[in-house]
Design an enzyme around this catalytic site. Sequence first.
Site, mmCIF file in Angstrom:
data_model
loop_
_atom_site.group_PDB
_atom_site.id
_atom_site.type_symbol
_atom_site.label_atom_id
_atom_site.label_comp_id
_atom_site.label_asym_id
_atom_site.label_seq_id
_atom_site.Cartn_x
_atom_site.Cartn_y
_atom_site.Cartn_z
ATOM 1 N N ARG A 1 34.241 46.825 49.324
ATOM 2 C CA ARG A 1 35.569 46.709 48.561
ATOM 3 C C ARG A 1 35.578 46.238 47.158
ATOM 4 O O ARG A 1 36.663 46.045 46.578
ATOM 5 C CB ARG A 1 36.376 45.365 49.336
ATOM 6 C CG ARG A 1 36.317 45.418 51.071
ATOM 7 C CD ARG A 1 36.794 44.165 51.560
ATOM 8 N NE ARG A 1 38.377 44.137 51.443
ATOM 9 C CZ ARG A 1 39.079 44.626 51.973
ATOM 10 N NH1 ARG A 1 38.613 45.213 53.138
ATOM 11 N NH2 ARG A 1 40.499 44.310 51.927
ATOM 12 N N ASP B 1 42.934 45.579 31.929
ATOM 13 C CA ASP B 1 43.214 44.985 33.162
ATOM 14 C C ASP B 1 43.826 45.967 34.347
ATOM 15 O O ASP B 1 43.430 46.589 35.309
ATOM 16 C CB ASP B 1 43.721 43.592 33.045
ATOM 17 C CG ASP B 1 43.674 42.981 34.372
ATOM 18 O OD1 ASP B 1 43.243 43.390 35.557
ATOM 19 O OD2 ASP B 1 44.351 41.777 34.546
#
Lengths: 162, 162
Positions: free
Chosen positions: B124, B66
């Site tokens: 994005r 992550d």
Amino acid sequence: MPDKSFQDYYPDAMAHCYGCGRLNEYGHQIKSYWDGDESVCHFRPKPYHIAIPGYVYGGLLASLIDCHGTGTAAAAAYRAEKRAMDTEPAFRFLTASLHIDYLKPTPLGIELEIRAQVKEIKGRRVTIEEWINADGVTTVRGKIVTVQVPDQLVQELMDAKK
Amino acid sequence: MPDKSFQDYYPDAMAHCYGCGRLNEYGHQIKSYWDGDESVCHFRPKPYHIAIPGYVYGGLLASLIDCHGTGTAAAAAYRAEKRAMDTEPAFRFLTASLHIDYLKPTPLGIELEIRAQVKEIKGRRVTIEEWINADGVTTVRGKIVTVQVPDQLVQELMDAKK
């Protein structure tokens, strides 16, 4: 809630996991229980389990989904065999795959509720869907595929402990 | 390796993450760098980051995927704009989804190598594939979809810090 959680039934030799082992003094020591056909776990992240100010970091949320999932898988396997969790052979499950969708930021500073539903038990494989509620709002959804720890490895771990 | 990692460029207001914030004294403080077109991070789990004896618990591995992923996403966004990482506006990414395949148990007691490849930058959103090597063997594969933190939230966090 019953007195004992799923994790309280893990044999000592397999109760060291940082996420769910009751013998890991540094770890999260999560506790999971049946609530009808779902399982539930409550956990309050520490102030330092932060992502950006005000929110819980994703790695912890993944860890909660992971360990509540493997605990639920074990409990489901006992249930499927109509066996109590303190009977042998002991069931423990490892994670084969983990998928997490972070739906919205999870607020820090409150107790979280992690819930799970067993979707499939197929041979030694148990698939589980989970979600995390923060103050009644679902912020995370997850899916975990778990596999029963091979009997030989369980035996080796139990023997090593003797 | 350059002197400064991706995480060393995070603005103070966004450097508190338990996984990757250099200002989180309790956290992992991972450090990621470019290595050609891939990014790399080295991390040695603590003895208590255990699953079953001898192996790393999955929640930590998910956390490494992550945070190395969001760091790589930020670095990739600067690269795409041909901007240095110490220029403004600051880029920070949050995780939209995380998928982890645990291919085999990851041994505890050695330094792990987490590697990432940017698969797509679309608006994005940055998608990244990652894997973890333990002593030359890939034990984990992951995929992470990250989204750039909204400009307004970045500004609010920066302002709150002043």
